[in-house]
Motif scaffolding. Structure first.
Motif, mmCIF file in Angstrom:
data_model
loop_
_atom_site.group_PDB
_atom_site.id
_atom_site.type_symbol
_atom_site.label_atom_id
_atom_site.label_comp_id
_atom_site.label_asym_id
_atom_site.label_seq_id
_atom_site.Cartn_x
_atom_site.Cartn_y
_atom_site.Cartn_z
ATOM 1 N N UNK A 1 -29.751 24.557 0.324
ATOM 2 C CA UNK A 1 -30.245 23.209 0.580
ATOM 3 C C UNK A 1 -30.891 23.158 1.958
ATOM 4 N N UNK A 2 -31.679 22.099 2.192
ATOM 5 C CA UNK A 2 -32.339 21.924 3.485
ATOM 6 C C UNK A 2 -31.328 21.731 4.598
ATOM 7 N N UNK A 3 -30.275 20.987 4.307
ATOM 8 C CA UNK A 3 -29.276 20.706 5.329
ATOM 9 C C UNK A 3 -28.000 21.484 5.051
ATOM 10 N N UNK A 4 -27.393 22.016 6.089
ATOM 11 C CA UNK A 4 -26.140 22.754 5.926
ATOM 12 C C UNK A 4 -25.003 21.811 5.570
ATOM 13 N N UNK A 5 -24.964 20.654 6.192
ATOM 14 C CA UNK A 5 -23.968 19.632 5.884
ATOM 15 C C UNK A 5 -24.438 18.326 6.487
ATOM 16 N N UNK A 6 -23.751 17.265 6.155
ATOM 17 C CA UNK A 6 -24.115 15.959 6.711
ATOM 18 C C UNK A 6 -23.460 15.730 8.067
ATOM 19 N N UNK A 7 -22.603 16.616 8.501
ATOM 20 C CA UNK A 7 -21.849 16.375 9.737
ATOM 21 C C UNK A 7 -22.737 16.291 10.969
ATOM 22 N N UNK A 28 -25.045 12.411 0.119
ATOM 23 C CA UNK A 28 -26.087 13.340 0.522
ATOM 24 C C UNK A 28 -26.631 13.017 1.907
ATOM 25 N N UNK A 29 -27.115 14.019 2.608
ATOM 26 C CA UNK A 29 -27.736 13.757 3.911
ATOM 27 C C UNK A 29 -28.907 12.782 3.823
ATOM 28 N N UNK A 30 -29.682 12.839 2.751
ATOM 29 C CA UNK A 30 -30.813 11.922 2.607
ATOM 30 C C UNK A 30 -30.334 10.474 2.508
ATOM 31 N N UNK A 31 -29.255 10.253 1.775
ATOM 32 C CA UNK A 31 -28.703 8.897 1.674
ATOM 33 C C UNK A 31 -28.156 8.420 3.020
ATOM 34 N N UNK A 32 -27.554 9.328 3.772
ATOM 35 C CA UNK A 32 -27.040 8.962 5.087
ATOM 36 C C UNK A 32 -28.197 8.602 6.016
ATOM 37 N N UNK A 33 -29.264 9.394 5.982
ATOM 38 C CA UNK A 33 -30.444 9.081 6.786
ATOM 39 C C UNK A 33 -31.044 7.741 6.382
#
Length: 199
Positions: A1-7, A28-33
């Motif tokens: 994935x593009x991001x390793x984690x959302x942390x 998902x990181x996209x939802x967090x962004x």
């Protein structure tokens, strides 16, 4: 994935926006962004506002000077055939539809590679975010505070994704200004338009 984690998004505060730590509400990181862009309250201090002002001045100067470069001339000559619109092409008398004006101004502003640069994104963040915001604001009146708010949202997204992927991303051959800048421009415009996290 593009991001390793959302942390990475919920950890270290960014000095430019002094944002607080977020709690993950989505998977998902996209939802967090998207939640961050739609809901975060930016309260920039005087130093942050000054840096943002200087970035705007620098970017406008780069666009005007770059508008005389061959790549900028070819870009706007092509787009001039696509019809006019409300958004100014700085350094010229032309006005185009917002998407074309953002692209033409961004191309002009980066033509000489003098535009501002940031870490951790290893990108020229302002030249991707500001032309998009200026183009949209040509047909949607906005206050200076709304414009600054949108710029900070776009910048923050570039910086946070940059923390997650660089410098490996850049070393693998990706041009961070383009790859991260697209997310930043989208985030800034979404904020300027008042879109919610689903939109």
């Amino acid at each position: 994935t593009l991001f390793r984690s959302a942390s990475w998004l919920m950890s270290t505060p960014n000095k430019l926006t002094n944002r607080p730590t977020l709690s993950p509400m989505h998977d998902t990181p996209l939802e967090i962004l998207a939640q961050f862009v739609a809901e975060h309250h930016f309260d920039p201090d005087a130093e942050t506002a000054e840096v943002a002002r200087d970035s705007l001045i620098d970017t406008l100067g780069c666009i005007v000077v770059g508008s005389r470069q061959p790549v900028a001339i070819k870009t706007r000559n092509t787009m001039a055939n696509w019809g006019d619109g409300p958004a100014q092409l700085f350094g010229t008398r032309l006005k185009l539809a917002a998407p074309w004006a953002a692209l033409a101004n961004g191309t002009a502003g980066h033509a000489l590679d003098f535009d501002d640069w940031e870490i951790p994104g290893n990108s020229h963040s302002s030249i991707t975010v500001l032309p998009a915001l200026m183009a949209v604001s040509a047909s949607k009146p906005v206050s200076g505070k709304q414009f600054l708010d949108a710029y900070l949202a776009g910048f923050e997204v570039i910086a946070r994704i940059g923390e997650a992927v660089n410098f490996e991303h850049y070393d693998a051959g990706w041009h961070s200004t383009a790859t991260l800048g697209a997310y930043g421009a989208a985030a800034g415009v979404a904020r300027l338009l008042g879109l919610d996290s689903e939109q």
